[in-house]
Write an enzyme that holds these catalytic residues in place. Structure first.
Site, PDB file in Angstrom:
ATOM      1  N   LYS A 113       0.861  -1.185   0.000  1.00 41.66           N
ATOM      2  CA  LYS A 113       0.000   0.000   0.000  1.00 41.66           C
ATOM      3  C   LYS A 113       0.891   1.225   0.000  1.00 41.66           C
ATOM      4  O   LYS A 113       2.034   1.173   0.464  1.00 41.66           O
ATOM      5  CB  LYS A 113      -0.881   0.025   1.254  1.00 41.66           C
ATOM      6  CG  LYS A 113      -2.116   0.890   1.126  1.00 41.66           C
ATOM      7  CD  LYS A 113      -3.244   0.110   0.470  1.00 41.66           C
ATOM      8  CE  LYS A 113      -4.566   0.842   0.473  1.00 41.66           C
ATOM      9  NZ  LYS A 113      -5.680  -0.088   0.237  1.00 41.66           N
TER      10      LYS A 113
HETATM   11  N1  GLU Z   1      -7.419   0.096  -3.002  1.00 37.22           N
HETATM   12  C1  GLU Z   1      -8.181  -1.086  -3.255  1.00 37.22           C
HETATM   13  C2  GLU Z   1      -8.217  -1.962  -2.022  1.00 37.22           C
HETATM   14  O1  GLU Z   1      -8.061  -1.488  -0.923  1.00 37.22           O
HETATM   15  C3  GLU Z   1      -7.723  -1.809  -4.520  1.00 37.22           C
HETATM   16  C4  GLU Z   1      -6.293  -2.236  -4.546  1.00 37.22           C
HETATM   17  C5  GLU Z   1      -5.838  -2.757  -5.903  1.00 37.22           C
HETATM   18  O2  GLU Z   1      -6.628  -2.830  -6.829  1.00 37.22           O
HETATM   19  O3  GLU Z   1      -4.651  -3.090  -5.992  1.00 37.22           O
HETATM   20  O4  GLU Z   1      -8.470  -3.136  -2.106  1.00 37.22           O
END
Ligand code: GLU
Length: 423
Positions: A113
């Protein structure tokens, strides 16, 4: 609980929540419990300075982060968040939940993240672009189509992904569409990606409702957060016959027992970026959102929203976690004792990263699928994953959250063990 010297988590912080969730799964890990410490620390955490020139000629510095929590099962995967409350610790928790989420639905990814501590609403479009490009250059030393693949999260979108893809491509000298997902369609984006997280919330909610005998036709739904996730989920529930009876976002809390009109709701959200001016509903105190009469509650905003006190007030039979980390561990216990079923974030909102996976596969093969194909495959992956988790929960008599952690952590730690320690 955490012996990482660079952190001092508080009892309500996301990393603390995540660690409690890991502790709860340990009894179900068997011999793999030997490796559990792996899950309690990120593999790699990068803190970057993001200096940009503002439109008025001054220079401002922003704090940026990219955390790769675990890469045992594949490259890192997870979004990038722009928010004034972003901290290293929050990004660590969000990265860790990505590890669990990807493993829980069986995607060949680890968890990562990123985030920048910024209020993007205070920036001009040009400043936003400069900040995004500088951040991408700074984290460029650890991201890449085979290493770590960012995507949208809170306050980031397809345009920001396009700038990230372009910056990475320019810096490496080759167009690399697979370095981020959630891109615009003509830059290698996937059909269905924008609504995928909300669709996944609907699919898992539909399955859970069926299993507990809750009819969606006429079900009353309350949603916190009408961003990308909450609005898409609400729309699908209403299409299935449910009524949207309450909405809360940063502009206020509105209720209408007869139901919100979805076309009007969409128009207001598009115009104002908030529900506050929706006309045909009554405004209530924000705290009263938690005891609104409803069958399904969808927290789709930020972490830590469902505290033990709020959990005591919730009227719904089913809580669908569109957000990451919305429920504190003690609140989980309250909901369980009150017989309220929680479909946890790590499976409930996995639809987004699942279609991100489809996008990444399509980019590698340069062969693109129809929206129907995507939605059908998404539905099947979510239904199968939830069934496996449900069976695990039944077998051990544990919550769906602990069951998702059990399924996911077994996969992650088996990969860990099979790869072995090097040297
Ligand atoms: N931000 C989204 C989540 O928390 C998607 C992450 C992604 O597609 O890599 O799952």
């Amino acid at each position: 609980m955490s012996d990482l010297s660079y952190l001092s988590p508080t009892a309500t912080s996301p990393w603390h929540t995540y660690l409690s969730q890991v502790d709860r799964v340990v009894p179900y890990l068997g011999h793999l419990a030997r490796w559990v410490e792996t899950l309690k620390r990120p593999k790699r955490a990068l803190i970057v300075d993001v200096p940009i020139e503002m439109d008025d000629g001054t220079v401002r510095h922003f704090e940026g982060f990219r955390v790769q929590h675990n890469l045992s099962r594949g490259p890192g995967k997870g979004g990038v968040r722009y928010h004034p409350d972003v901290t290293l610790e929050e990004v660590m928790a969000l990265a860790a939940w990505m590890t669990v989420k990807c493993a829980g639905v069986g995607l060949p990814f680890g968890g990562a993240k990123g985030g920048i501590r910024v209020d993007p609403k205070q920036l001009s479009l040009k400043e936003l672009e400069r900040m995004t490009r500088r951040y991408t250059s700074e984290i460029g030393i650890i991201i890449g189509p085979q290493r770590d693949i960012p995507a949208p999260d809170v306050n980031t979108n397809a345009q920001i992904m396009a700038w990230m893809m372009d910056t990475y491509s320019v810096n490496t000298g080759a167009t690399a569409t697979g370095v981020v997902t959630g891109k615009p369609i003509h830059l290698g984006g996937s059909l269905g990606r924008v609504k995928a997280t909300g669709r996944g919330v609907f699919v898992t909610g539909r399955e859970a409702a069926r299993r507990i005998g809750l009819n969606l036709d006429g079900a009353r739904v309350a949603v916190q957060g009408m961003g990308n996730v909450g609005s898409a989920a609400a729309e699908l529930f209403v299409q299935a016959g449910a009524t949207l009876v309450a909405v809360q976002d940063h502009t206020g809390t509105l209720v209408n027992p007869k139901g919100f009109d979805m076309a009007d709701t969409a128009a207001v959200l598009k115009r104002d970026h908030g529900i506050g001016n929706y006309a045909d509903a009554g405004r209530i105190d924000n705290e009263d959102f938690w005891d609104v009469d409803c069958d399904i509650l969808i927290p789709a905003a930020l972490e830590g929203q469902i505290t033990p006190a709020r959990a005591q007030r919730i009227q719904a039979r089913l809580v669908l976690e569109g957000a990451n980390g919305p429920t504190l561990p003690e609140a989980d216990d309250v909901l369980k004792d009150r017989g309220i079923l929680v479909v946890p974030d790590v499976i409930c909102n996995a639809g987004g990263v699942t279609v991100s996976y489809f996008e990444w596969v399509q980019d590698f093969s340069s062969f693109f699928w129809s929206e129907d194909e995507i939605n059908v495959r998404l539905d099947k992956i979510m239904v199968d994953a939830l069934k496996h988790i449900w069976d695990t929960a039944d077998r051990h008599q544990i919550t769906l959250r602990t069951a998702t952690f059990a399924v996911a952590c077994e996969r992650i730690l088996t990969a860990r063990e099979e790869r072995g320690l090097y040297p």
